[in-house]
Design a protein around this motif. Sequence first.
Motif, PDB file in Angstrom:
ATOM      1  N   ALA A   1      13.330 -48.579  -9.685  1.00 57.33           N
ATOM      2  CA  ALA A   1      13.042 -49.191 -10.981  1.00 57.33           C
ATOM      3  C   ALA A   1      14.307 -49.798 -11.588  1.00 57.33           C
ATOM      4  CB  ALA A   1      12.439 -48.154 -11.929  1.00 57.33           C
ATOM      5  N   TYR A   2      15.420 -49.080 -11.518  1.00 56.51           N
ATOM      6  CA  TYR A   2      16.674 -49.608 -12.056  1.00 56.51           C
ATOM      7  C   TYR A   2      17.105 -50.894 -11.362  1.00 56.51           C
ATOM      8  CZ  TYR A   2      18.011 -45.641 -15.025  1.00 56.51           C
ATOM      9  OH  TYR A   2      18.091 -44.709 -16.011  1.00 56.51           O
ATOM     10  N   VAL A   3      16.937 -50.976 -10.057  1.00 56.16           N
ATOM     11  CA  VAL A   3      17.429 -52.153  -9.342  1.00 56.16           C
ATOM     12  C   VAL A   3      16.602 -53.397  -9.634  1.00 56.16           C
ATOM     13  CG1 VAL A   3      18.549 -50.771  -7.561  1.00 56.16           C
ATOM     14  CG2 VAL A   3      16.247 -51.678  -7.143  1.00 56.16           C
ATOM     15  N   GLN A   4      15.495 -53.235 -10.329  1.00 57.48           N
ATOM     16  CA  GLN A   4      14.719 -54.403 -10.755  1.00 57.48           C
ATOM     17  C   GLN A   4      15.405 -55.130 -11.911  1.00 57.48           C
ATOM     18  OE1 GLN A   4      12.106 -55.412  -8.867  1.00 57.48           O
ATOM     19  NE2 GLN A   4      12.823 -53.662  -7.674  1.00 57.48           N
ATOM     20  N   HIS A   5      16.291 -54.446 -12.602  1.00 56.30           N
ATOM     21  CA  HIS A   5      17.043 -55.068 -13.703  1.00 56.30           C
ATOM     22  C   HIS A   5      18.046 -56.051 -13.098  1.00 56.30           C
ATOM     23  CE1 HIS A   5      19.537 -55.541 -17.225  1.00 56.30           C
ATOM     24  NE2 HIS A   5      18.648 -54.838 -17.918  1.00 56.30           N
ATOM     25  N   ARG A   6      18.043 -57.275 -13.574  1.00 66.42           N
ATOM     26  CA  ARG A   6      18.907 -58.316 -12.989  1.00 66.42           C
ATOM     27  C   ARG A   6      20.388 -57.968 -13.041  1.00 66.42           C
ATOM     28  NH1 ARG A   6      16.447 -63.532 -15.846  1.00 66.42           N
ATOM     29  NH2 ARG A   6      17.319 -62.359 -17.547  1.00 66.42           N
TER      30      ARG A   6
END
Length: 180
Positions: free
Chosen positions: A122-127
């Motif tokens: 989920a965190y790595v979806q943040h640009r």
Amino acid sequence: MTTLYLFGSAAPPVLEVAEVIKAGQGRGWDVCLGLTPTAARWLEADLSALEELSGHSVRSKYKLPGEPDAWPKADVILFAPATFNTMNHWALGLTDRFVVGVVAEGIGKRIPTVVMPCVNAAYVQHRAFERSVAELRDMGVTVLYGDGGFVPNQPGERRSEGYPWHLALNAVDAIVSPRP
């Protein structure tokens, strides 16, 4: 003897840091442990034992002006686990945490540095995360993320194989003991 600065932030693999110190010592390294303030809080009950194991003070705060350096100079730095917050702070140059300040300065001092994140899918979806990975790589940091490094898991999920510490230690070993 090679001096390794082993830095960790507050992600579950930091709880395994004593075994990582032993593994580094087994490779002939002098290991100095630095932690983010939250990671230091997580390991508070173990800090004395970690200091005894490493032979150095465990640091999570900047020293006061005029205080001597407590550690020998680093030959190489390993930052693992590095959280989403740590990766982004470092890439942006936000050095309010001791360990982030050391690695940010280490880039300018040309200290070889390896980082392996510990973030969920989920965190790595943040640009910002991908930008931070790219920025650190562009500055010469070896980022063990993706194929051949840390692959994010789903939120709340732990991998049965655990955190790939061996990849981080092998990356450091390749820097300090390059093979022809």
